[in-house]
Design an enzyme around this catalytic site. Sequence first.
Site, short mmCIF file in Angstrom:
data_model
loop_
_atom_site.label_atom_id
_atom_site.label_comp_id
_atom_site.label_asym_id
_atom_site.label_seq_id
_atom_site.Cartn_x
_atom_site.Cartn_y
_atom_site.Cartn_z
N GLU A 107 0.87 -1.17 0.00
CA GLU A 107 0.00 0.00 0.00
C GLU A 107 0.91 1.23 0.00
O GLU A 107 2.00 1.20 0.59
CB GLU A 107 -0.90 0.02 1.24
CG GLU A 107 -0.18 0.32 2.51
CD GLU A 107 -1.09 0.63 3.71
OE1 GLU A 107 -2.02 1.43 3.60
OE2 GLU A 107 -0.81 0.04 4.78
N PHE A 108 0.48 2.28 -0.65
CA PHE A 108 1.27 3.52 -0.65
C PHE A 108 0.83 4.35 0.54
O PHE A 108 -0.35 4.65 0.70
CB PHE A 108 1.06 4.31 -1.95
CG PHE A 108 2.04 5.45 -2.05
CD1 PHE A 108 3.28 5.25 -2.63
CD2 PHE A 108 1.74 6.69 -1.51
CE1 PHE A 108 4.20 6.30 -2.68
CE2 PHE A 108 2.66 7.73 -1.56
CZ PHE A 108 3.89 7.53 -2.15
N ILE A 109 1.78 4.71 1.38
CA ILE A 109 1.47 5.54 2.55
C ILE A 109 2.02 6.94 2.30
O ILE A 109 3.24 7.15 2.29
CB ILE A 109 2.04 4.92 3.84
CG1 ILE A 109 1.44 3.52 4.04
CG2 ILE A 109 1.73 5.81 5.04
CD1 ILE A 109 1.83 2.82 5.32
N ASP A 210 15.95 -3.08 12.12
CA ASP A 210 16.84 -2.21 11.33
C ASP A 210 16.34 -0.77 11.45
O ASP A 210 16.11 -0.08 10.46
CB ASP A 210 16.83 -2.67 9.86
CG ASP A 210 17.94 -2.00 9.04
OD1 ASP A 210 18.82 -1.33 9.63
OD2 ASP A 210 17.93 -2.16 7.80
P1 ADP Z 1 15.33 0.37 0.46
O1 ADP Z 1 14.95 -1.08 0.62
O2 ADP Z 1 15.97 0.64 -0.85
O3 ADP Z 1 16.14 0.89 1.64
P2 ADP Z 1 12.91 1.64 1.55
O4 ADP Z 1 12.01 0.51 1.89
O5 ADP Z 1 13.65 2.28 2.67
O6 ADP Z 1 13.96 1.21 0.38
O7 ADP Z 1 12.03 2.72 0.77
C1 ADP Z 1 12.59 3.84 0.10
C2 ADP Z 1 11.78 5.12 0.40
O8 ADP Z 1 10.44 4.95 -0.07
C3 ADP Z 1 11.66 5.40 1.90
O9 ADP Z 1 12.64 6.27 2.35
C4 ADP Z 1 10.27 6.00 2.05
O10 ADP Z 1 10.34 7.42 1.98
C5 ADP Z 1 9.50 5.49 0.86
N1 ADP Z 1 8.55 4.40 1.24
C6 ADP Z 1 8.86 3.17 1.72
N2 ADP Z 1 7.77 2.42 1.87
C7 ADP Z 1 6.72 3.19 1.48
C8 ADP Z 1 5.29 2.97 1.37
N3 ADP Z 1 4.73 1.79 1.67
N4 ADP Z 1 4.52 4.00 0.94
C9 ADP Z 1 5.08 5.19 0.59
N5 ADP Z 1 6.41 5.45 0.64
C10 ADP Z 1 7.23 4.46 1.08
#
Ligand code: ADP
Length: 302
Positions: A107-109, A210
């Site tokens: 889901e996009f948050i 983490d």
């Molecule tokens: P990585 O595995 O490359 O470290 P992340 O899971 O940290 O990537 O996600 C990268 C960026 O995307 C995050 O810093 C955050 O701002 C954004 N993000 C992560 N998950 C979501 C989500 N479910 N909805 C909206 N934005 C997200």
Amino acid sequence: MAVYQENKIALAISRYTRGMTLPPAVADYCRANGFGSIRRVTPLGGGCINNASRLDTDNGPLFLKVNDSTPPDMFEREAEGLSALAAPNAIRVPKVLGAGPDFILQEFIEAGSRRSDFWETLGAQLAALHNTTSPQFGFDHDNYIGSTPQINIWEADGHNFFAAHRLRFQAELARRNGRLDLANYQLLITLLSKLPSLIPPQPASLLHGDLWSGNIHTGPNGEPVLIDPAAHYGWAEAELAMMTLFGSPPQSFFDAYESARPLAPGYRGRFDLYNLYHLLNHLNLFGESYGASVHAILQRYA
Ligand code: ADP
């Protein structure tokens, strides 16, 4: 939709994913679950390892990470961690919609601005998460800390678990990588035998695993949302320690945490011991620049 527009989107997608095409399972998921087609792909910054993006579909946004060079079970393990963290309903994490060897769809948050009580809320909610305990340390599967394997063999003894599967595992890896010399390795082995006198017994708590600042997201109502876990049952103090590794939450966070879940006296003085795991991991992932911090902690405690 006009073929021209389809092509334009395909081109944008392939540019963004640096030559990788969008995994077919993602478009299939969207079609099969009422999202229709993908209208736009917008890259998001902030991640360490993967290509993260917002997908705008006919029926709202989705969050996608793709990577075709990660271990094949990496996203599945992330999905499993997010589901485990969601189960106790203590703190918001994104819902996982699908995962495969080269993608995870969530889901996009929407990111909001932090509420004034953001840190107190996070303190209370993290304490509630940590009150989810298990008779044993570990997790159902090994997973990853960054891109390094994280061993989660179930163990009843927390000191053994931390010594063998956290510190020693990373130290052996650093030896093989040529990043830890024999003298430091021997200091570490000495330290392992001292852990029971340095760290008080604690239950095996459900941890994000983490929790550096980049994995604390802010939701649309200014609420804390935890992303990108390396979930397992471990020591709660170790989670708090990691939050201070690159920056630190305000005192109000610790106060709120402690009023919901008391901590053993002197916990801040143990943070370096727990963070040795992450520093060794950084030594393995990013190289020599972490050697001095590792050495300083080993000298202090071994
Ligand atoms: P990585 O595995 O490359 O470290 P992340 O899971 O940290 O990537 O996600 C990268 C960026 O995307 C995050 O810093 C955050 O701002 C954004 N993000 C992560 N998950 C979501 C989500 N479910 N909805 C909206 N934005 C997200």
